[in-house]
Design an enzyme around this catalytic site. Structure first.
Site, PDB file in Angstrom:
ATOM      1  N   ASP A  38       0.815  -1.224   0.000  1.00  0.00           N
ATOM      2  CA  ASP A  38       0.000   0.000   0.000  1.00  0.00           C
ATOM      3  C   ASP A  38       0.845   1.270   0.000  1.00  0.00           C
ATOM      4  O   ASP A  38       0.318   2.378   0.001  1.00  0.00           O
ATOM      5  CB  ASP A  38      -0.943   0.005   1.212  1.00  0.00           C
ATOM      6  CG  ASP A  38      -0.200   0.008   2.528  1.00  0.00           C
ATOM      7  OD1 ASP A  38       1.059  -0.019   2.500  1.00  0.00           O
ATOM      8  OD2 ASP A  38      -0.844   0.053   3.584  1.00  0.00           O
ATOM      9  N   HIS A 130      18.338  26.751   8.573  1.00  0.00           N
ATOM     10  CA  HIS A 130      17.757  27.963   7.997  1.00  0.00           C
ATOM     11  C   HIS A 130      17.835  29.113   9.005  1.00  0.00           C
ATOM     12  O   HIS A 130      18.164  30.243   8.638  1.00  0.00           O
ATOM     13  CB  HIS A 130      16.328  27.683   7.566  1.00  0.00           C
ATOM     14  CG  HIS A 130      15.671  28.861   6.929  1.00  0.00           C
ATOM     15  ND1 HIS A 130      16.245  29.547   5.887  1.00  0.00           N
ATOM     16  CD2 HIS A 130      14.516  29.491   7.208  1.00  0.00           C
ATOM     17  CE1 HIS A 130      15.455  30.547   5.542  1.00  0.00           C
ATOM     18  NE2 HIS A 130      14.407  30.543   6.339  1.00  0.00           N
ATOM     19  N   ASP A 169      18.898  38.923   1.175  1.00  0.00           N
ATOM     20  CA  ASP A 169      17.850  39.501   2.034  1.00  0.00           C
ATOM     21  C   ASP A 169      18.489  39.894   3.371  1.00  0.00           C
ATOM     22  O   ASP A 169      19.581  39.426   3.707  1.00  0.00           O
ATOM     23  CB  ASP A 169      16.670  38.541   2.227  1.00  0.00           C
ATOM     24  CG  ASP A 169      17.090  37.148   2.638  1.00  0.00           C
ATOM     25  OD1 ASP A 169      18.053  37.030   3.411  1.00  0.00           O
ATOM     26  OD2 ASP A 169      16.475  36.180   2.174  1.00  0.00           O
ATOM     27  N   LYS A 193      14.760  42.747   0.352  1.00  0.00           N
ATOM     28  CA  LYS A 193      13.787  41.897  -0.351  1.00  0.00           C
ATOM     29  C   LYS A 193      12.477  41.850   0.417  1.00  0.00           C
ATOM     30  O   LYS A 193      12.456  41.886   1.634  1.00  0.00           O
ATOM     31  CB  LYS A 193      14.364  40.473  -0.454  1.00  0.00           C
ATOM     32  CG  LYS A 193      13.428  39.448  -1.036  1.00  0.00           C
ATOM     33  CD  LYS A 193      14.015  38.032  -0.959  1.00  0.00           C
ATOM     34  CE  LYS A 193      13.563  37.281   0.273  1.00  0.00           C
ATOM     35  NZ  LYS A 193      13.982  35.881   0.306  1.00  0.00           N
TER      36      LYS A 193
HETATM   37  C1  R5P Z   1      14.978  32.881   2.782  1.00  0.00           C
HETATM   38  O1  R5P Z   1      14.926  33.358   3.905  1.00  0.00           O
HETATM   39  C2  R5P Z   1      16.021  31.884   2.432  1.00  0.00           C
HETATM   40  O2  R5P Z   1      17.276  32.234   2.934  1.00  0.00           O
HETATM   41  C3  R5P Z   1      16.104  31.688   0.949  1.00  0.00           C
HETATM   42  O3  R5P Z   1      16.421  32.938   0.371  1.00  0.00           O
HETATM   43  C4  R5P Z   1      14.815  31.182   0.369  1.00  0.00           C
HETATM   44  O4  R5P Z   1      14.371  30.056   1.051  1.00  0.00           O
HETATM   45  C5  R5P Z   1      14.987  30.877  -1.106  1.00  0.00           C
HETATM   46  O5  R5P Z   1      13.753  30.532  -1.632  1.00  0.00           O
HETATM   47  P1  R5P Z   1      13.444  30.754  -3.157  1.00  0.00           P
HETATM   48  O6  R5P Z   1      14.550  30.101  -3.932  1.00  0.00           O
HETATM   49  O7  R5P Z   1      12.117  30.068  -3.343  1.00  0.00           O
HETATM   50  O8  R5P Z   1      13.333  32.216  -3.401  1.00  0.00           O
END
Ligand code: R5P
Length: 312
Positions: A38, A130, A169, A193
Protein backbone atom coordinates in the site's frame (compact mmCIF):
# COMPACT_ATOMS: atom_id res chain seq x y z
CA UNK A 1 32.01 4.77 25.01
CA UNK A 2 31.83 1.86 22.55
CA UNK A 3 34.68 1.50 20.05
CA UNK A 4 32.33 0.72 17.27
CA UNK A 5 30.76 3.36 15.09
CA UNK A 6 28.27 2.52 12.37
CA UNK A 7 26.78 4.74 9.68
CA UNK A 8 23.39 3.96 8.16
CA UNK A 9 21.47 5.74 5.46
CA UNK A 10 17.85 6.25 4.55
CA UNK A 11 16.98 6.66 0.89
CA UNK A 12 17.08 10.47 0.68
CA UNK A 13 20.78 10.81 -0.05
CA UNK A 14 22.58 7.43 -0.23
CA UNK A 15 25.40 8.82 -2.39
CA UNK A 16 26.37 11.31 0.30
CA UNK A 17 26.15 8.61 2.99
CA UNK A 18 28.42 6.38 0.90
CA UNK A 19 30.91 9.23 0.46
CA UNK A 20 30.89 9.85 4.21
CA UNK A 21 31.61 6.16 4.78
CA UNK A 22 34.47 6.26 2.25
CA UNK A 23 35.92 9.22 4.15
CA UNK A 24 35.64 7.29 7.41
CA UNK A 25 36.96 4.06 5.88
CA UNK A 26 33.73 2.24 6.81
CA UNK A 27 31.21 0.12 4.97
CA UNK A 28 27.72 1.59 5.00
CA UNK A 29 25.55 -0.16 7.62
CA UNK A 30 23.11 -2.74 6.33
CA UNK A 31 19.53 -1.53 6.58
CA UNK A 32 16.72 -1.83 4.10
CA UNK A 33 14.09 0.71 3.30
CA UNK A 34 11.25 -0.82 1.34
CA UNK A 35 7.51 -0.44 0.95
CA UNK A 36 4.49 -2.44 1.86
CA UNK A 37 2.16 -2.92 -1.11
CA UNK A 38 0.00 0.00 0.00
CA UNK A 39 3.04 2.31 -0.06
CA UNK A 40 3.80 2.46 3.67
CA UNK A 41 7.48 2.60 4.53
CA UNK A 42 9.05 -0.56 5.94
CA UNK A 43 12.43 -0.33 7.68
CA UNK A 44 14.63 -3.26 8.68
CA UNK A 45 18.10 -3.00 10.21
CA UNK A 46 19.94 -6.06 8.99
CA UNK A 47 22.87 -6.12 11.39
CA UNK A 48 23.46 -6.00 15.11
CA UNK A 49 23.68 -2.47 16.55
CA UNK A 50 23.45 -3.35 20.26
CA UNK A 51 25.77 -1.06 22.22
CA UNK A 52 26.93 0.71 19.03
CA UNK A 53 27.45 4.41 18.34
CA UNK A 54 25.03 4.77 15.43
CA UNK A 55 24.79 7.62 12.90
CA UNK A 56 21.76 7.75 10.60
CA UNK A 57 22.28 9.96 7.54
CA UNK A 58 19.10 11.38 6.05
CA UNK A 59 18.20 14.78 4.63
CA UNK A 60 14.58 15.77 5.09
CA UNK A 61 13.74 17.56 1.86
CA UNK A 62 10.39 16.68 0.22
CA UNK A 63 8.68 14.29 -0.02
CA UNK A 64 7.79 14.04 3.68
CA UNK A 65 8.57 10.32 3.43
CA UNK A 66 12.22 11.31 3.87
CA UNK A 67 11.43 12.66 7.32
CA UNK A 68 9.30 9.66 8.18
CA UNK A 69 12.05 7.27 7.07
CA UNK A 70 14.48 9.03 9.38
CA UNK A 71 12.09 8.78 12.34
CA UNK A 72 11.39 5.12 11.67
CA UNK A 73 15.05 4.29 11.28
CA UNK A 74 15.97 6.02 14.52
CA UNK A 75 13.13 4.18 16.25
CA UNK A 76 14.43 0.88 14.88
CA UNK A 77 17.93 1.66 16.20
CA UNK A 78 16.61 2.56 19.63
CA UNK A 79 14.58 -0.63 19.89
CA UNK A 80 17.65 -2.58 18.74
CA UNK A 81 19.56 -1.17 21.75
CA UNK A 82 22.01 1.12 19.97
CA UNK A 83 24.18 2.89 22.57
CA UNK A 84 23.69 6.33 21.04
CA UNK A 85 21.87 7.46 17.92
CA UNK A 86 22.91 10.60 16.07
CA UNK A 87 20.52 11.84 13.42
CA UNK A 88 22.79 13.23 10.70
CA UNK A 89 20.50 15.60 8.82
CA UNK A 90 22.58 17.42 6.18
CA UNK A 91 19.48 19.38 5.11
CA UNK A 92 16.99 19.99 7.90
CA UNK A 93 13.68 20.51 6.11
CA UNK A 94 10.50 22.06 7.49
CA UNK A 95 12.65 24.85 8.89
CA UNK A 96 10.98 27.76 7.15
CA UNK A 97 8.00 27.93 9.52
CA UNK A 98 10.05 28.46 12.64
CA UNK A 99 7.89 30.94 14.56
CA UNK A 100 4.26 31.96 14.91
CA UNK A 101 4.48 35.23 13.04
CA UNK A 102 0.86 35.19 11.88
CA UNK A 103 -2.32 33.55 13.16
CA UNK A 104 -3.07 29.89 12.53
CA UNK A 105 0.35 28.71 11.38
CA UNK A 106 2.32 25.78 12.75
CA UNK A 107 5.83 25.99 14.11
CA UNK A 108 6.91 23.16 11.84
CA UNK A 109 10.56 23.24 12.87
CA UNK A 110 9.59 22.71 16.52
CA UNK A 111 7.27 19.83 15.65
CA UNK A 112 9.98 18.13 13.60
CA UNK A 113 12.45 18.61 16.47
CA UNK A 114 9.97 17.01 18.89
CA UNK A 115 9.41 14.11 16.53
CA UNK A 116 13.13 13.43 16.23
CA UNK A 117 13.62 13.40 19.98
CA UNK A 118 10.54 11.23 20.50
CA UNK A 119 11.80 8.74 17.93
CA UNK A 120 14.91 8.23 20.05
CA UNK A 121 17.63 10.47 18.60
CA UNK A 122 20.30 11.18 21.22
CA UNK A 123 21.82 14.03 19.24
CA UNK A 124 21.63 15.79 15.90
CA UNK A 125 24.33 16.71 13.42
CA UNK A 126 23.16 19.12 10.76
CA UNK A 127 24.40 21.77 8.37
CA UNK A 128 23.45 25.41 7.75
CA UNK A 129 20.12 25.46 9.57
CA UNK A 130 17.76 27.96 8.00
CA UNK A 131 17.72 29.81 11.31
CA UNK A 132 20.01 29.04 14.20
CA UNK A 133 17.32 29.25 16.87
CA UNK A 134 16.09 25.84 15.68
CA UNK A 135 18.91 24.40 17.80
CA UNK A 136 16.99 25.69 20.81
CA UNK A 137 13.97 23.59 19.85
CA UNK A 138 15.94 20.51 20.88
CA UNK A 139 16.81 19.52 24.43
CA UNK A 140 19.46 17.17 23.11
CA UNK A 141 22.86 18.25 21.73
CA UNK A 142 22.82 19.71 18.22
CA UNK A 143 25.99 20.24 16.22
CA UNK A 144 25.57 22.58 13.31
CA UNK A 145 28.19 22.56 10.58
CA UNK A 146 28.69 25.23 7.94
CA UNK A 147 29.25 24.46 4.28
CA UNK A 148 31.10 27.75 3.88
CA UNK A 149 34.63 26.27 4.16
CA UNK A 150 33.93 24.08 1.11
CA UNK A 151 32.20 26.88 -0.82
CA UNK A 152 34.86 29.43 0.06
CA UNK A 153 37.59 27.09 -1.21
CA UNK A 154 35.88 27.25 -4.60
CA UNK A 155 35.93 31.05 -4.67
CA UNK A 156 39.46 31.30 -3.25
CA UNK A 157 40.70 29.82 -6.53
CA UNK A 158 39.58 33.02 -8.26
CA UNK A 159 41.26 36.38 -8.26
CA UNK A 160 38.96 38.09 -5.77
CA UNK A 161 39.90 41.64 -6.71
CA UNK A 162 36.70 43.58 -7.42
CA UNK A 163 34.53 40.92 -5.78
CA UNK A 164 31.71 41.84 -3.43
CA UNK A 165 29.53 39.50 -1.35
CA UNK A 166 25.79 40.11 -1.56
CA UNK A 167 23.17 39.05 0.93
CA UNK A 168 19.92 38.41 -0.97
CA UNK A 169 17.85 39.50 2.03
CA UNK A 170 18.42 41.21 5.39
CA UNK A 171 18.06 37.85 7.19
CA UNK A 172 21.22 36.56 5.52
CA UNK A 173 23.53 39.41 6.48
CA UNK A 174 25.25 37.61 9.35
CA UNK A 175 26.05 34.62 7.13
CA UNK A 176 27.33 36.88 4.34
CA UNK A 177 29.39 39.07 6.62
CA UNK A 178 31.24 35.99 7.92
CA UNK A 179 31.73 34.81 4.34
CA UNK A 180 33.08 38.20 3.22
CA UNK A 181 35.41 38.41 6.21
CA UNK A 182 36.89 34.98 5.64
CA UNK A 183 37.47 35.67 1.95
CA UNK A 184 39.78 38.53 2.90
CA UNK A 185 37.44 41.24 4.16
CA UNK A 186 35.56 41.64 0.91
CA UNK A 187 32.92 44.38 0.81
CA UNK A 188 29.29 43.51 1.47
CA UNK A 189 26.04 44.63 -0.17
CA UNK A 190 22.53 43.83 1.02
CA UNK A 191 19.34 43.38 -0.94
CA UNK A 192 16.19 44.69 0.62
CA UNK A 193 13.79 41.90 -0.35
CA UNK A 194 10.08 41.65 0.31
CA UNK A 195 7.99 38.49 0.15
CA UNK A 196 4.49 39.56 -0.91
CA UNK A 197 3.42 35.91 -0.59
CA UNK A 198 5.15 32.53 -0.11
CA UNK A 199 7.49 31.57 -2.98
CA UNK A 200 7.47 35.09 -4.47
CA UNK A 201 10.11 37.74 -3.90
CA UNK A 202 10.49 41.37 -4.79
CA UNK A 203 13.70 43.39 -4.74
CA UNK A 204 13.02 46.81 -3.22
CA UNK A 205 16.50 48.23 -3.00
CA UNK A 206 20.20 47.38 -3.06
CA UNK A 207 22.30 48.72 -0.21
CA UNK A 208 25.93 49.03 -1.33
CA UNK A 209 27.86 49.84 -4.50
CA UNK A 210 27.87 47.02 -7.03
CA UNK A 211 28.61 48.89 -10.26
CA UNK A 212 31.44 47.11 -12.18
CA UNK A 213 31.80 44.62 -9.34
CA UNK A 214 31.95 40.85 -9.52
CA UNK A 215 29.40 39.54 -7.06
CA UNK A 216 28.70 36.38 -5.12
CA UNK A 217 25.15 36.14 -3.80
CA UNK A 218 25.30 33.88 -0.73
CA UNK A 219 22.17 32.10 0.53
CA UNK A 220 21.34 28.97 2.51
CA UNK A 221 18.48 27.57 0.40
CA UNK A 222 17.54 27.74 -3.25
CA UNK A 223 13.97 26.60 -3.77
CA UNK A 224 12.08 28.40 -6.53
CA UNK A 225 15.24 30.40 -7.21
CA UNK A 226 13.29 33.65 -7.22
CA UNK A 227 15.34 35.11 -4.39
CA UNK A 228 18.62 34.35 -6.15
CA UNK A 229 17.65 35.12 -9.75
CA UNK A 230 15.68 38.27 -8.95
CA UNK A 231 18.66 39.46 -6.93
CA UNK A 232 20.96 38.69 -9.87
CA UNK A 233 18.74 40.64 -12.29
CA UNK A 234 18.59 43.64 -9.94
CA UNK A 235 22.37 43.56 -9.47
CA UNK A 236 22.94 43.48 -13.22
CA UNK A 237 20.64 46.47 -13.59
CA UNK A 238 22.85 48.33 -11.13
CA UNK A 239 25.92 47.51 -13.21
CA UNK A 240 27.25 44.33 -11.58
CA UNK A 241 29.62 42.49 -13.87
CA UNK A 242 30.12 38.73 -13.28
CA UNK A 243 27.38 37.32 -11.06
CA UNK A 244 27.87 34.11 -9.09
CA UNK A 245 25.61 32.50 -6.52
CA UNK A 246 26.20 30.07 -3.74
CA UNK A 247 23.81 28.12 -1.59
CA UNK A 248 24.14 25.09 0.65
CA UNK A 249 20.79 23.41 0.08
CA UNK A 250 19.77 23.24 -3.58
CA UNK A 251 16.15 22.19 -3.82
CA UNK A 252 15.69 23.50 -7.37
CA UNK A 253 11.89 23.42 -7.15
CA UNK A 254 9.44 23.99 -10.01
CA UNK A 255 10.90 25.64 -13.10
CA UNK A 256 13.96 26.98 -11.28
CA UNK A 257 16.40 25.22 -13.60
CA UNK A 258 14.96 26.86 -16.72
CA UNK A 259 15.05 30.19 -14.95
CA UNK A 260 18.66 29.64 -13.87
CA UNK A 261 19.62 28.85 -17.45
CA UNK A 262 17.86 31.98 -18.66
CA UNK A 263 19.24 34.17 -15.89
CA UNK A 264 22.23 36.50 -15.91
CA UNK A 265 24.03 34.28 -13.43
CA UNK A 266 27.35 32.92 -14.54
CA UNK A 267 27.49 30.03 -12.09
CA UNK A 268 25.78 28.80 -8.95
CA UNK A 269 27.82 26.79 -6.48
CA UNK A 270 25.78 24.35 -4.39
CA UNK A 271 26.51 21.37 -2.14
CA UNK A 272 25.28 17.80 -2.10
CA UNK A 273 23.23 17.99 1.13
CA UNK A 274 20.33 17.34 -1.26
CA UNK A 275 21.00 15.09 -4.26
CA UNK A 276 20.57 16.89 -7.56
CA UNK A 277 18.19 15.14 -9.92
CA UNK A 278 19.83 13.97 -13.15
CA UNK A 279 17.79 16.45 -15.19
CA UNK A 280 19.39 19.26 -13.22
CA UNK A 281 22.65 18.81 -15.04
CA UNK A 282 23.55 22.33 -16.14
CA UNK A 283 26.88 23.99 -16.96
CA UNK A 284 25.74 26.77 -14.63
CA UNK A 285 25.62 24.47 -11.58
CA UNK A 286 28.74 23.42 -9.70
CA UNK A 287 28.16 20.79 -7.01
CA UNK A 288 30.63 20.56 -4.14
CA UNK A 289 30.70 17.71 -1.65
CA UNK A 290 30.32 18.21 2.09
CA UNK A 291 31.04 14.53 2.81
CA UNK A 292 34.44 15.15 4.36
CA UNK A 293 33.06 17.86 6.65
CA UNK A 294 30.28 15.57 7.84
CA UNK A 295 32.65 12.61 8.07
CA UNK A 296 35.15 14.54 10.16
CA UNK A 297 32.36 15.75 12.45
CA UNK A 298 31.11 12.17 12.89
CA UNK A 299 34.65 11.11 13.77
CA UNK A 300 34.93 13.84 16.36
CA UNK A 301 31.52 13.19 17.90
CA UNK A 302 32.41 9.52 18.19
CA UNK A 303 35.74 10.22 19.86
CA UNK A 304 34.31 13.04 22.03
CA UNK A 305 36.47 15.73 20.40
CA UNK A 306 35.53 19.30 19.68
CA UNK A 307 33.45 19.83 16.56
CA UNK A 308 33.62 23.61 16.65
CA UNK A 309 37.39 23.56 16.07
CA UNK A 310 36.54 22.27 12.59
CA UNK A 311 35.80 25.90 11.73
CA UNK A 312 38.87 27.53 13.13
C1 R5P B 1 14.98 32.88 2.78
O1 R5P B 1 14.93 33.36 3.90
C2 R5P B 1 16.02 31.88 2.43
O2 R5P B 1 17.28 32.23 2.93
C3 R5P B 1 16.10 31.69 0.95
O3 R5P B 1 16.42 32.94 0.37
C4 R5P B 1 14.82 31.18 0.37
O4 R5P B 1 14.37 30.06 1.05
C5 R5P B 1 14.99 30.88 -1.11
O5 R5P B 1 13.75 30.53 -1.63
P1 R5P B 1 13.44 30.75 -3.16
O6 R5P B 1 14.55 30.10 -3.93
O7 R5P B 1 12.12 30.07 -3.34
O8 R5P B 1 13.33 32.22 -3.40
Amino acid sequence: MPDELKVFSGSSNPELAKEICDFLGLTLGDASVSRFTDGEIRIKVNENVRGTDVFVVQSTHPPADNLLELLLMVDAMRRASAWRITAVVPYFGYARQDRKDEPRVPISAKLVSNLLVTSGASRVLTMDLHVEQIMGFFDIPVDQLYASPVIMDYFRKKDLTDFIIVSPDPGGVRRCRAFAKRLGNLPLAIIDKRRPEPDRSEVLNIIGEVNRKKVVIVDDILSTGRTMFDAAAALREKGADEIYGSCTHALFAGDSLERLNGSVMRKIVVTNTIPLAAQLDSPKIEVLSVASLLGEAINRIHSEESVSTLFE
